[in-house]
Every structure is written in C-alpha cells, then in structure tokens.
Scaffold this motif. Structure first.
Motif, PDB file in Angstrom:
ATOM      1  N   ALA A  17      22.277  72.466 101.176  1.00 51.87           N
ATOM      2  CA  ALA A  17      22.191  71.410 100.167  1.00 51.87           C
ATOM      3  C   ALA A  17      23.390  70.487 100.268  1.00 51.87           C
ATOM      4  O   ALA A  17      24.499  70.908 100.591  1.00 51.87           O
ATOM      5  CB  ALA A  17      22.111  72.017  98.766  1.00 51.87           C
ATOM      6  N   ALA A  18      23.168  69.207  99.983  1.00 51.66           N
ATOM      7  CA  ALA A  18      24.256  68.237 100.025  1.00 51.66           C
ATOM      8  C   ALA A  18      25.255  68.545  98.919  1.00 51.66           C
ATOM      9  O   ALA A  18      24.866  68.869  97.796  1.00 51.66           O
ATOM     10  CB  ALA A  18      23.698  66.832  99.859  1.00 51.66           C
ATOM     11  N   PRO A  19      26.550  68.434  99.202  1.00 48.38           N
ATOM     12  CA  PRO A  19      27.549  68.699  98.160  1.00 48.38           C
ATOM     13  C   PRO A  19      27.506  67.642  97.067  1.00 48.38           C
ATOM     14  O   PRO A  19      27.147  66.484  97.309  1.00 48.38           O
ATOM     15  CB  PRO A  19      28.875  68.664  98.921  1.00 48.38           C
ATOM     16  N   ILE A  20      27.866  68.055  95.864  1.00 47.71           N
ATOM     17  CA  ILE A  20      27.919  67.157  94.712  1.00 47.71           C
ATOM     18  C   ILE A  20      29.354  67.080  94.218  1.00 47.71           C
ATOM     19  O   ILE A  20      30.023  68.106  94.083  1.00 47.71           O
ATOM     20  CB  ILE A  20      27.022  67.659  93.566  1.00 47.71           C
ATOM     21  N   VAL A  21      29.814  65.883  93.934  1.00 49.82           N
ATOM     22  CA  VAL A  21      31.109  65.711  93.287  1.00 49.82           C
ATOM     23  C   VAL A  21      30.848  65.561  91.788  1.00 49.82           C
ATOM     24  O   VAL A  21      30.146  64.648  91.359  1.00 49.82           O
ATOM     25  CB  VAL A  21      31.858  64.474  93.813  1.00 49.82           C
ATOM     26  N   PHE A  22      31.393  66.482  91.006  1.00 52.17           N
ATOM     27  CA  PHE A  22      31.247  66.442  89.551  1.00 52.17           C
ATOM     28  C   PHE A  22      32.513  65.810  88.962  1.00 52.17           C
ATOM     29  O   PHE A  22      33.600  66.373  89.087  1.00 52.17           O
ATOM     30  CB  PHE A  22      31.060  67.849  88.982  1.00 52.17           C
ATOM     31  N   VAL A  23      32.363  64.658  88.356  1.00 50.02           N
ATOM     32  CA  VAL A  23      33.480  63.989  87.704  1.00 50.02           C
ATOM     33  C   VAL A  23      33.424  64.310  86.216  1.00 50.02           C
ATOM     34  O   VAL A  23      32.406  64.054  85.560  1.00 50.02           O
ATOM     35  CB  VAL A  23      33.420  62.465  87.917  1.00 50.02           C
ATOM     36  N   VAL A  24      34.498  64.890  85.692  1.00 44.32           N
ATOM     37  CA  VAL A  24      34.555  65.220  84.266  1.00 44.32           C
ATOM     38  C   VAL A  24      35.765  64.496  83.686  1.00 44.32           C
ATOM     39  O   VAL A  24      36.916  64.896  83.892  1.00 44.32           O
ATOM     40  CB  VAL A  24      34.669  66.741  84.041  1.00 44.32           C
ATOM     41  N   ASP A  25      35.503  63.395  82.963  1.00 40.84           N
ATOM     42  CA  ASP A  25      36.574  62.558  82.424  1.00 40.84           C
ATOM     43  C   ASP A  25      36.065  61.851  81.181  1.00 40.84           C
ATOM     44  O   ASP A  25      34.967  61.291  81.195  1.00 40.84           O
ATOM     45  CB  ASP A  25      37.020  61.537  83.476  1.00 40.84           C
ATOM     46  N   ASP A  26      36.846  61.886  80.120  1.00 42.32           N
ATOM     47  CA  ASP A  26      36.402  61.288  78.858  1.00 42.32           C
ATOM     48  C   ASP A  26      36.512  59.774  78.834  1.00 42.32           C
ATOM     49  O   ASP A  26      35.949  59.120  77.956  1.00 42.32           O
ATOM     50  CB  ASP A  26      37.202  61.880  77.690  1.00 42.32           C
ATOM     51  N   GLU A  27      37.252  59.190  79.791  1.00 46.14           N
ATOM     52  CA  GLU A  27      37.389  57.739  79.836  1.00 46.14           C
ATOM     53  C   GLU A  27      36.224  57.137  80.619  1.00 46.14           C
ATOM     54  O   GLU A  27      36.069  57.372  81.814  1.00 46.14           O
ATOM     55  CB  GLU A  27      38.718  57.349  80.473  1.00 46.14           C
ATOM     56  N   GLU A  28      35.413  56.346  79.940  1.00 44.63           N
ATOM     57  CA  GLU A  28      34.191  55.810  80.549  1.00 44.63           C
ATOM     58  C   GLU A  28      34.488  54.982  81.792  1.00 44.63           C
ATOM     59  O   GLU A  28      33.799  55.104  82.811  1.00 44.63           O
ATOM     60  CB  GLU A  28      33.432  54.977  79.519  1.00 44.63           C
ATOM     61  N   HIS A  29      35.515  54.138  81.720  1.00 44.46           N
ATOM     62  CA  HIS A  29      35.809  53.278  82.870  1.00 44.46           C
ATOM     63  C   HIS A  29      36.264  54.105  84.074  1.00 44.46           C
ATOM     64  O   HIS A  29      35.958  53.775  85.211  1.00 44.46           O
ATOM     65  CB  HIS A  29      36.872  52.239  82.505  1.00 44.46           C
ATOM     66  N   MET A  30      37.005  55.193  83.818  1.00 45.77           N
ATOM     67  CA  MET A  30      37.446  56.053  84.910  1.00 45.77           C
ATOM     68  C   MET A  30      36.261  56.769  85.540  1.00 45.77           C
ATOM     69  O   MET A  30      36.143  56.859  86.769  1.00 45.77           O
ATOM     70  CB  MET A  30      38.463  57.069  84.401  1.00 45.77           C
ATOM     71  N   THR A  40      29.953  55.398  97.148  1.00 43.42           N
ATOM     72  CA  THR A  40      30.195  54.509  98.292  1.00 43.42           C
ATOM     73  C   THR A  40      30.554  55.320  99.533  1.00 43.42           C
ATOM     74  O   THR A  40      30.217  54.937 100.661  1.00 43.42           O
ATOM     75  CB  THR A  40      31.328  53.512  97.974  1.00 43.42           C
ATOM     76  N   ALA A  41      31.220  56.454  99.324  1.00 41.38           N
ATOM     77  CA  ALA A  41      31.598  57.323 100.449  1.00 41.38           C
ATOM     78  C   ALA A  41      30.445  58.220 100.888  1.00 41.38           C
ATOM     79  O   ALA A  41      30.610  59.031 101.799  1.00 41.38           O
ATOM     80  CB  ALA A  41      32.798  58.175 100.053  1.00 41.38           C
ATOM     81  N   GLY A  42      29.284  58.078 100.249  1.00 36.74           N
ATOM     82  CA  GLY A  42      28.108  58.852 100.648  1.00 36.74           C
ATOM     83  C   GLY A  42      27.989  60.205  99.999  1.00 36.74           C
ATOM     84  O   GLY A  42      27.231  61.061 100.478  1.00 36.74           O
ATOM     85  N   LEU A  43      28.715  60.426  98.898  1.00 32.59           N
ATOM     86  CA  LEU A  43      28.675  61.717  98.213  1.00 32.59           C
ATOM     87  C   LEU A  43      27.846  61.624  96.939  1.00 32.59           C
ATOM     88  O   LEU A  43      28.050  60.726  96.115  1.00 32.59           O
ATOM     89  CB  LEU A  43      30.097  62.164  97.860  1.00 32.59           C
ATOM     90  N   SER A  44      26.922  62.564  96.775  1.00 34.37           N
ATOM     91  CA  SER A  44      26.162  62.638  95.536  1.00 34.37           C
ATOM     92  C   SER A  44      27.128  62.922  94.395  1.00 34.37           C
ATOM     93  O   SER A  44      28.020  63.758  94.527  1.00 34.37           O
ATOM     94  CB  SER A  44      25.116  63.746  95.638  1.00 34.37           C
ATOM     95  N   THR A  45      26.949  62.227  93.280  1.00 35.43           N
ATOM     96  CA  THR A  45      27.941  62.297  92.200  1.00 35.43           C
ATOM     97  C   THR A  45      27.279  62.429  90.837  1.00 35.43           C
ATOM     98  O   THR A  45      26.281  61.763  90.562  1.00 35.43           O
ATOM     99  CB  THR A  45      28.829  61.036  92.203  1.00 35.43           C
ATOM    100  N   GLU A  46      27.841  63.309  90.007  1.00 38.26           N
ATOM    101  CA  GLU A  46      27.434  63.430  88.619  1.00 38.26           C
ATOM    102  C   GLU A  46      28.668  63.218  87.739  1.00 38.26           C
ATOM    103  O   GLU A  46      29.736  63.768  88.036  1.00 38.26           O
ATOM    104  CB  GLU A  46      26.817  64.793  88.328  1.00 38.26           C
ATOM    105  N   VAL A  47      28.519  62.434  86.678  1.00 37.06           N
ATOM    106  CA  VAL A  47      29.645  62.114  85.797  1.00 37.06           C
ATOM    107  C   VAL A  47      29.380  62.665  84.409  1.00 37.06           C
ATOM    108  O   VAL A  47      28.296  62.458  83.843  1.00 37.06           O
ATOM    109  CB  VAL A  47      29.875  60.590  85.722  1.00 37.06           C
ATOM    110  N   TYR A  48      30.381  63.369  83.851  1.00 38.89           N
ATOM    111  CA  TYR A  48      30.294  63.945  82.513  1.00 38.89           C
ATOM    112  C   TYR A  48      31.490  63.475  81.689  1.00 38.89           C
ATOM    113  O   TYR A  48      32.623  63.445  82.186  1.00 38.89           O
ATOM    114  CB  TYR A  48      30.280  65.475  82.579  1.00 38.89           C
TER     115      TYR A  48
END
Length: 228
Positions: A17-30, A40-48
């Motif tokens: 399976a393709a790796p996922i980068v999980f971003v956990v940050d309370d600042e919406e802009h970040m 953009t780097a080709g990584l599947s990403t989920e933001v929380y």
C-alpha cells in the motif's frame, strides 16, 4: 473529516500500500500548507485538526508517517504519541516544535519519535526527514515479516530437531552432538538434513543466521517422539 489527495485509494491491509503522511496540527493554515507540500511531492496525505480526530481513524496499521504538532490545545502531541504506542502502531512520528518546545521534543525522541523539526522549517528539509522516516518503517516491516517467516519454519521442527539445531548453532559437529544427546553420528546427520529441508536454509550459515534472527526458539508444533 481528513483531507486527502483526490482519487487516491489505500488498502491498509496491503503489504505494498502507498504510504500516507498524517498531518496533525490545530492551525488550519499550517495543515493546508503541509498538505500542499506532501501532495506535490506525490505522497498521499490526510490532515487532522486535533489528536482526538486522528486517533479516531479506524486503523493506524498502515505504512506512512505522522507529522505531529507538539503544542496543540486539548490532547498534545506527546499524548497522541503515547496513545499510538499503546496501540502498538508502528507509524513513525516527526514532531513540529517551536523554539520553546525543544525540551518536549527531546522527551518525545526518547519515547520513540523518529525526528523533530523546529518551526519555521525548510520545506525540503522536512520532506527529506519524512521520506527517511517512511523508508525506515518500510525496512522494519520487511525485517518483521522475515522474522515471522523464520519463526514459522522453525516451528515445524520436532523437539529433537530443535535440540540438534541448538547444538549446531553452538558450533558443535555431528559427532559431538551425537555424544551429547546420545545416538549415532548418522542419526544426527539425518536430523541435520531434515532441519535444512524444513527451514529451507540454503547453507549452514543461512540456517544459523535464521536462528539468530528469531532469538528464542519457538515451541515446536509437534510433541511426539523425540526420535533419537
């Protein structure tokens, strides 16, 4: 709801399976900026936006990396890391910290975090660190699967074959093993041949390496005759 690269589907149970980068940050802009960087780097990403939302995800048994803000309101980054550890999740964690939070990040490293990056950070540097964490996880998973396969093979040995294997690993010859365990040199040679066949070892060095990787010898699957 987590944001994710459109059209990307990931099967958590798939070994490739393709790796996922999980971003956990309370600042919406970040969160939005990090999502753009990784997508953009080709990584599947989920933001929380919160640690609670991330931990509520159905599964964390996936390849990837967590980019986790240390100083979030409510559940902080260290607690999120502790919860992942308690669930035996092997997702590496890269912490984002402010200058005043570096001591906290050091504590996180001692607790098993993969890395930490101070804000403001260089995008390329962060991306390199995240890719490195993902690659280390992939290597560790390969090693874990290899160890499980070796354990499976060793469990097929009879109790007597297990004993012979221990003496082989200790560097004893077939004649020495025969004197120690009783029986003939020929019988030990037969056991040795069966051990090589059952473990699919290509050489004596391969067999010893397999045994050392496993560590404690698994309980044999059969407990019948000791076939001396």
């Amino acid at each position: 709801m987590p944001e994710r690269e459109p059209g990307t589907r990931v099967d958590p149970g798939a070994a490739d399976a393709a790796p996922i980068v999980f971003v956990v940050d309370d600042e919406e802009h970040m969160g939005a900026a990090l999502r753009r960087l990784f997508v953009t780097a080709g990584l599947s990403t989920e933001v929380y936006a919160t640690g609670e939302a991330f931990l509520a995800r159905p599964s964390h048994d996936v390849p990837g990396c967590v980019v986790l803000d240390v100083g979030m309101p409510g559940m902080g980054g260290l607690e999120v890391q502790a919860r992942l550890h308690a669930r035996a999740a092997d997702l590496p964690v890269v912490f984002l910290t402010g200058a005043a939070e570096v001591p906290v990040a050091v504590a996180a490293m001692r607790a098993g975090a993969a890395d930490f990056v101070e804000k403001p950070f260089d995008n390329d540097d962060l991306l390199r660190r995240v890719r490195a964490a993902i690659e280390r996880q992939a290597m560790q998973r390969v090693e874990a699967r290899r160890r499980l396969e070796f354990e499976r093979r060793l469990r097929t040995l009879t109790p007597r074959e297990g004993e012979v294997l221990e003496w082989i690993v200790a560097g004893k010859t077939s004649k020495e093993i025969a004197r120690t365990l009783g029986g003939s040199h020929r019988t030990i040679e037969i056991h040795r041949g069966r051990i090589m066949e059952k473990t699919a070892a290509q050489s004596l060095a391969d067999l010893i390496r397999m045994r050392l990787v496993v560590g404690a010898l698994p309980t044999p699957a059969r407990s019948g005759s000791r076939d001396t």
